[in-house]
Structures are given as C-alpha cells and as structure tokens.
Motif scaffolding. Sequence first.
Motif, PDB file in Angstrom:
ATOM      1  N   ASN A 160       0.811  -1.216   0.000  1.00 26.95           N
ATOM      2  CA  ASN A 160       0.000   0.000   0.000  1.00 26.95           C
ATOM      3  C   ASN A 160       0.847   1.270   0.000  1.00 26.95           C
ATOM      4  OD1 ASN A 160      -1.924   2.120   1.564  1.00 26.95           O
ATOM      5  ND2 ASN A 160      -3.163   0.654   0.419  1.00 26.95           N
ATOM      6  N   PRO A 161       1.885   1.363   0.848  1.00 27.44           N
ATOM      7  CA  PRO A 161       2.743   2.546   0.780  1.00 27.44           C
ATOM      8  C   PRO A 161       3.446   2.727  -0.565  1.00 27.44           C
ATOM      9  CG  PRO A 161       3.091   1.385   2.844  1.00 27.44           C
ATOM     10  CD  PRO A 161       2.230   0.503   1.994  1.00 27.44           C
ATOM     11  N   LEU A 162       3.796   1.619  -1.235  1.00 29.11           N
ATOM     12  CA  LEU A 162       4.408   1.725  -2.555  1.00 29.11           C
ATOM     13  C   LEU A 162       3.452   2.418  -3.520  1.00 29.11           C
ATOM     14  CD1 LEU A 162       6.534   1.099  -4.715  1.00 29.11           C
ATOM     15  CD2 LEU A 162       5.489  -1.167  -4.978  1.00 29.11           C
ATOM     16  N   GLY A 163       2.196   1.978  -3.527  1.00 24.32           N
ATOM     17  CA  GLY A 163       1.217   2.632  -4.384  1.00 24.32           C
ATOM     18  C   GLY A 163       1.040   4.094  -4.023  1.00 24.32           C
ATOM     19  N   ALA A 164       1.003   4.402  -2.722  1.00 24.21           N
ATOM     20  CA  ALA A 164       0.820   5.783  -2.292  1.00 24.21           C
ATOM     21  C   ALA A 164       1.982   6.672  -2.725  1.00 24.21           C
ATOM     22  CB  ALA A 164       0.649   5.843  -0.775  1.00 24.21           C
ATOM     23  N   ALA A 165       3.202   6.159  -2.610  1.00 18.29           N
ATOM     24  CA  ALA A 165       4.371   6.934  -3.021  1.00 18.29           C
ATOM     25  C   ALA A 165       4.305   7.264  -4.511  1.00 18.29           C
ATOM     26  CB  ALA A 165       5.648   6.163  -2.706  1.00 18.29           C
ATOM     27  N   LEU A 166       3.942   6.276  -5.323  1.00 20.50           N
ATOM     28  CA  LEU A 166       3.804   6.514  -6.761  1.00 20.50           C
ATOM     29  C   LEU A 166       2.664   7.483  -7.036  1.00 20.50           C
ATOM     30  CD1 LEU A 166       4.215   2.836  -8.075  1.00 20.50           C
ATOM     31  CD2 LEU A 166       5.905   4.688  -8.185  1.00 20.50           C
ATOM     32  N   GLY A 167       1.568   7.324  -6.308  1.00 20.50           N
ATOM     33  CA  GLY A 167       0.416   8.190  -6.517  1.00 20.50           C
ATOM     34  C   GLY A 167       0.705   9.638  -6.176  1.00 20.50           C
ATOM     35  N   ILE A 168       1.474   9.873  -5.123  1.00 20.74           N
ATOM     36  CA  ILE A 168       1.809  11.243  -4.734  1.00 20.74           C
ATOM     37  C   ILE A 168       2.629  11.925  -5.823  1.00 20.74           C
ATOM     38  CG2 ILE A 168       3.143  12.620  -3.089  1.00 20.74           C
ATOM     39  CD1 ILE A 168       2.343  10.503  -0.964  1.00 20.74           C
ATOM     40  N   VAL A 169       3.603  11.202  -6.366  1.00 24.14           N
ATOM     41  CA  VAL A 169       4.427  11.765  -7.436  1.00 24.14           C
ATOM     42  C   VAL A 169       3.574  12.070  -8.666  1.00 24.14           C
ATOM     43  CG1 VAL A 169       6.328  11.311  -9.024  1.00 24.14           C
ATOM     44  CG2 VAL A 169       6.527  10.647  -6.623  1.00 24.14           C
ATOM     45  N   LEU A 170       2.715  11.137  -9.051  1.00 24.12           N
ATOM     46  CA  LEU A 170       1.861  11.341 -10.223  1.00 24.12           C
ATOM     47  C   LEU A 170       0.910  12.519 -10.003  1.00 24.12           C
ATOM     48  CD1 LEU A 170       0.978   7.641 -11.126  1.00 24.12           C
ATOM     49  CD2 LEU A 170       2.521   9.173 -12.358  1.00 24.12           C
ATOM     50  N   LEU A 171       0.341  12.606  -8.818  1.00 26.94           N
ATOM     51  CA  LEU A 171      -0.585  13.690  -8.522  1.00 26.94           C
ATOM     52  C   LEU A 171       0.116  15.045  -8.575  1.00 26.94           C
ATOM     53  CD1 LEU A 171      -3.600  13.905  -7.725  1.00 26.94           C
ATOM     54  CD2 LEU A 171      -2.870  13.964  -5.335  1.00 26.94           C
ATOM     55  N   ALA A 172       1.349  15.086  -8.052  1.00 28.68           N
ATOM     56  CA  ALA A 172       2.095  16.344  -8.036  1.00 28.68           C
ATOM     57  C   ALA A 172       2.559  16.760  -9.425  1.00 28.68           C
ATOM     58  CB  ALA A 172       3.301  16.223  -7.098  1.00 28.68           C
ATOM     59  N   ARG A 173       2.957  15.790 -10.226  1.00 28.83           N
ATOM     60  CA  ARG A 173       3.515  16.106 -11.541  1.00 28.83           C
ATOM     61  C   ARG A 173       2.452  16.334 -12.609  1.00 28.83           C
ATOM     62  NH1 ARG A 173       8.942  15.357 -12.354  1.00 28.83           N
ATOM     63  NH2 ARG A 173       8.588  15.252 -14.597  1.00 28.83           N
ATOM     64  N   LEU A 174       1.341  15.622 -12.539  1.00 28.89           N
ATOM     65  CA  LEU A 174       0.389  15.611 -13.644  1.00 28.89           C
ATOM     66  C   LEU A 174      -0.866  16.444 -13.399  1.00 28.89           C
ATOM     67  CD1 LEU A 174       0.521  11.814 -14.618  1.00 28.89           C
ATOM     68  CD2 LEU A 174       1.871  13.717 -15.550  1.00 28.89           C
ATOM     69  N   VAL A 175      -1.184  16.720 -12.142  1.00 27.82           N
ATOM     70  CA  VAL A 175      -2.437  17.411 -11.844  1.00 27.82           C
ATOM     71  C   VAL A 175      -2.149  18.810 -11.316  1.00 27.82           C
ATOM     72  CG1 VAL A 175      -4.587  17.333 -10.537  1.00 27.82           C
ATOM     73  CG2 VAL A 175      -3.504  15.199 -11.287  1.00 27.82           C
ATOM     74  N   PRO A 176      -2.632  19.860 -11.986  1.00 24.85           N
ATOM     75  CA  PRO A 176      -2.436  21.227 -11.502  1.00 24.85           C
ATOM     76  C   PRO A 176      -3.074  21.413 -10.129  1.00 24.85           C
ATOM     77  CG  PRO A 176      -3.220  21.219 -13.772  1.00 24.85           C
ATOM     78  CD  PRO A 176      -3.353  19.813 -13.266  1.00 24.85           C
ATOM     79  N   PRO A 177      -2.517  22.289  -9.289  1.00 21.36           N
ATOM     80  CA  PRO A 177      -3.056  22.479  -7.939  1.00 21.36           C
ATOM     81  C   PRO A 177      -4.542  22.793  -7.909  1.00 21.36           C
ATOM     82  CG  PRO A 177      -0.954  23.600  -8.156  1.00 21.36           C
ATOM     83  CD  PRO A 177      -1.308  23.102  -9.520  1.00 21.36           C
ATOM     84  N   ALA A 178      -5.025  23.567  -8.886  1.00 23.36           N
ATOM     85  CA  ALA A 178      -6.441  23.963  -8.881  1.00 23.36           C
ATOM     86  C   ALA A 178      -7.381  22.772  -9.052  1.00 23.36           C
ATOM     87  CB  ALA A 178      -6.687  24.982  -9.990  1.00 23.36           C
ATOM     88  N   ARG A 179      -6.890  21.680  -9.644  1.00 22.07           N
ATOM     89  CA  ARG A 179      -7.750  20.523  -9.892  1.00 22.07           C
ATOM     90  C   ARG A 179      -7.709  19.486  -8.774  1.00 22.07           C
ATOM     91  NH1 ARG A 179      -7.089  18.704 -16.230  1.00 22.07           N
ATOM     92  NH2 ARG A 179      -7.911  20.616 -17.186  1.00 22.07           N
ATOM     93  N   ARG A 180      -6.707  19.564  -7.920  1.00 17.21           N
ATOM     94  CA  ARG A 180      -6.526  18.496  -6.934  1.00 17.21           C
ATOM     95  C   ARG A 180      -7.687  18.414  -5.956  1.00 17.21           C
ATOM     96  NH1 ARG A 180      -0.295  20.123  -5.942  1.00 17.21           N
ATOM     97  NH2 ARG A 180       0.410  19.646  -8.059  1.00 17.21           N
ATOM     98  N   ASP A 181      -8.223  19.564  -5.566  1.00 18.20           N
ATOM     99  CA  ASP A 181      -9.333  19.556  -4.615  1.00 18.20           C
ATOM    100  C   ASP A 181     -10.510  18.749  -5.142  1.00 18.20           C
ATOM    101  OD1 ASP A 181      -7.887  21.043  -2.886  1.00 18.20           O
ATOM    102  OD2 ASP A 181      -9.042  22.890  -3.093  1.00 18.20           O
TER     103      ASP A 181
END
Length: 404
Positions: A268-289
Amino acid sequence: MTEDDGPHTGGARFGDVFADAQFRALWAAQLLSVLGDQVARVALAVLVFTETGSAGLTALTYALTFLPDLVAGPLLSGIADRAPRRLTMVVSDLLRAGVLALMAVPGVPFAVLCGLVVAGQLIAAPFAAARAAILPHVLTGERYVVASAVSGTTYQSGQVLGFALGGPLVALVGVPVALLADAATFVVSALILQVGVAEQRATGGVPDDAGVRLRDGARIVVGDRRLRSLVALACVSAFVVTVEGLAAPYAASLGGGPVTVGLLLAANPLGAALGIVLLARLVPPARRDRLLGPLAVLSCVPLVASALDPPLGGVIALWVVSGLACAYQVPANAAFVAAVPDAHRGQAFGLAVTALRVTQGLGVLVAGLLAERTGPAAAVALAGALGVVVAVVCAVAWDRARTS
C-alpha cells in the motif's frame, strides 16, 4: 534538475524545496525515523503473531500504535504551540529511542510491551504537531505545497523500504536487534534536527491555558465546514489501514513468513508513493481539490477483491492500486494545515490527527476481531466494501463544502 524534474505547481518544483537547508534536515530526519519505524512494526507483528498465533491480538498490538492519539492528540499536540518547536521534536525523538530500547529487552511480558507501544505513540503526538507547524515557516506558498508532497512521498517511500527490508532483517538478526535499530534512527534524527533546523515558536498570541487552547483548536476545526470535510475524507483511511494490521495473519494464510509480511506491508505505501508523485507532476493544484472525493472512494474499491482469495502477487497488486488512490491524503493535509492560523496550528493539527489515528486504530482492531471468525481475506474485503459506502458520503460532503 532540469525544468521538467518537478511537479506542475505554478513554478515551485522539487529542486526548489531541497535547495533549503532546513527542509533538507527535516526531510532526512523524517526518512530515518520512518525507515526505522516500519522495521519495528514488522518486528512487533512477527513477535506477537509468532508467540500468540492470534490475528486478534496481532491486530490489537498494531491498533495500539493508533489509539493513544485519543488522548495524545488533543492534550499533547498543543505543546507545539507553547514550547519551542525544534526542541519539542528533538526531545520527542530521544524519548522514543528510549522506549524502543526497552521494547528490545528479551522476555518483555506482552502487557508491558503493549504499554511501551502506547508510550511511544503518546510521545509521537507533539513531534508530529511540531513538524507540521514548523514546515510552513521553513517554506511558504507553492514551495510549501511541494514540500508537503515531498514529505508525503518520503513517508510512503520510507514505509515501502522499511517494510520490504524489515522482513529479511527481522529474519536475519531477530526482533530485539531490529527494535534497537529503530531506536538508533531516532537518536540520529534528533541530532540532525538539532544541528540543521532553526528554533521556532508559534506566533499570534497563544493562550497559556491548555483547556483554552484545546477549545480554540476544536472550535476552529468543528466550526469550519471545509476543515470538517477534510478530516472526514482523511478518516476514510481507517478502512484501508486494515491491510497493515492483518498483514501477519494474511501472510500466514498464504503460507508465508516474515518476508511475506514485509512485502504485504510495503504494497500500500508503494502505491501511495507513486500516486503522490503522479498527482504532483500531472495534476495542476487547482484541480486536486476536485479529485479528493473520487480518490478516497477508489482507495477502498480494490480491497473488496480480496474476497476472491487471490494469490500473493494478486494481493500485492490490489493493495498497490489502493495505495495509488491514497495519494489524496497529501493535498488534503496541505489544505488543512494552510487553512489554520499559526497560533493554533499545532493544536488543530493534533485534533485532526486524533480523529484520523483513532478511527484507524478502531478499524484495525475491528478487522482483527472479524478476521478471527472469517479469515483475513474476508475481513479485508468487508472493510473495503464498508469503506466504499463511507467514502461516497464523505466525498459528497467535501464537494458541497468546496463549492459553497
């Protein structure tokens, strides 16, 4: 780093936050502590399950790393708003090192071991509050948002490495040595913080009375619809964290030992680590909410498939996918901390962590008791199904609060 090496956050990138010496110290101390903690969790899970053969008692021991926050969160997190914040972190690290050293003593009775687990978690509360409160002073604006993503990635990556290495390490050197290794990481962390981070105190007229601070912090969290919704979304993890509490009996049901326990804990932490990087790199801050609710729901969906009794590889894959969606916790945490006034940031953060950790502890405990009757795979599947329902309700509440 090149221009493309950071996340799309309006100009701030990973390299910008690592250019700050204080953040590097906070990051290094965090990585050391997380690595050691996960090795210790593997050691405790193996120790308790080996000695008792009980999924319920194993889950109880794991739950004890969460439930003390019912007291520690409200009452001890406010220390971060009154005492010097670096000093709070350093003293907390050294005290936790001492607790772990006592756990490593051979032949410690189960009741004493549980008491030491509780003590260690009580000490962790002011440390977490102080770190959360000091970070917005080290880095501000978009750099703080990126720093939160880096911290989240570090935590999850440290869990992956600690869990993955913890199984072989425990099998090789035994439980006492593994616990002493965790104690050493806290000592080194304290040294890094003392040398690398400037002292900082809360600003903005912090009340002297602990009861007043507690009421003010509760008023801020409960009185703000957005903050309430963010806490509720975070608490959805109570259903996901059941996979950690049941890792040892789940591994046994698959015919595995300590190495299998470590692999399951790391998934589970492995998936979360990958997900955090993808979320930070691919999703603009305005869309994350807008993604917080859907991702909270998705974090529970893969767990339902545990009812099909997949082999080890399938279980790991499902739990990795669940972890990918759990990346929503990082932007939710950053939004919460940034929205709270500095004078009450430690107390409010402590209250939010209390809700999170207590629900997680109860989730693990209930899942462990359920696993005694149904088996670990069915217990995880039931937790996932209930989590989907709760997450949908929380997602709707957050969407209304966000758009109101």
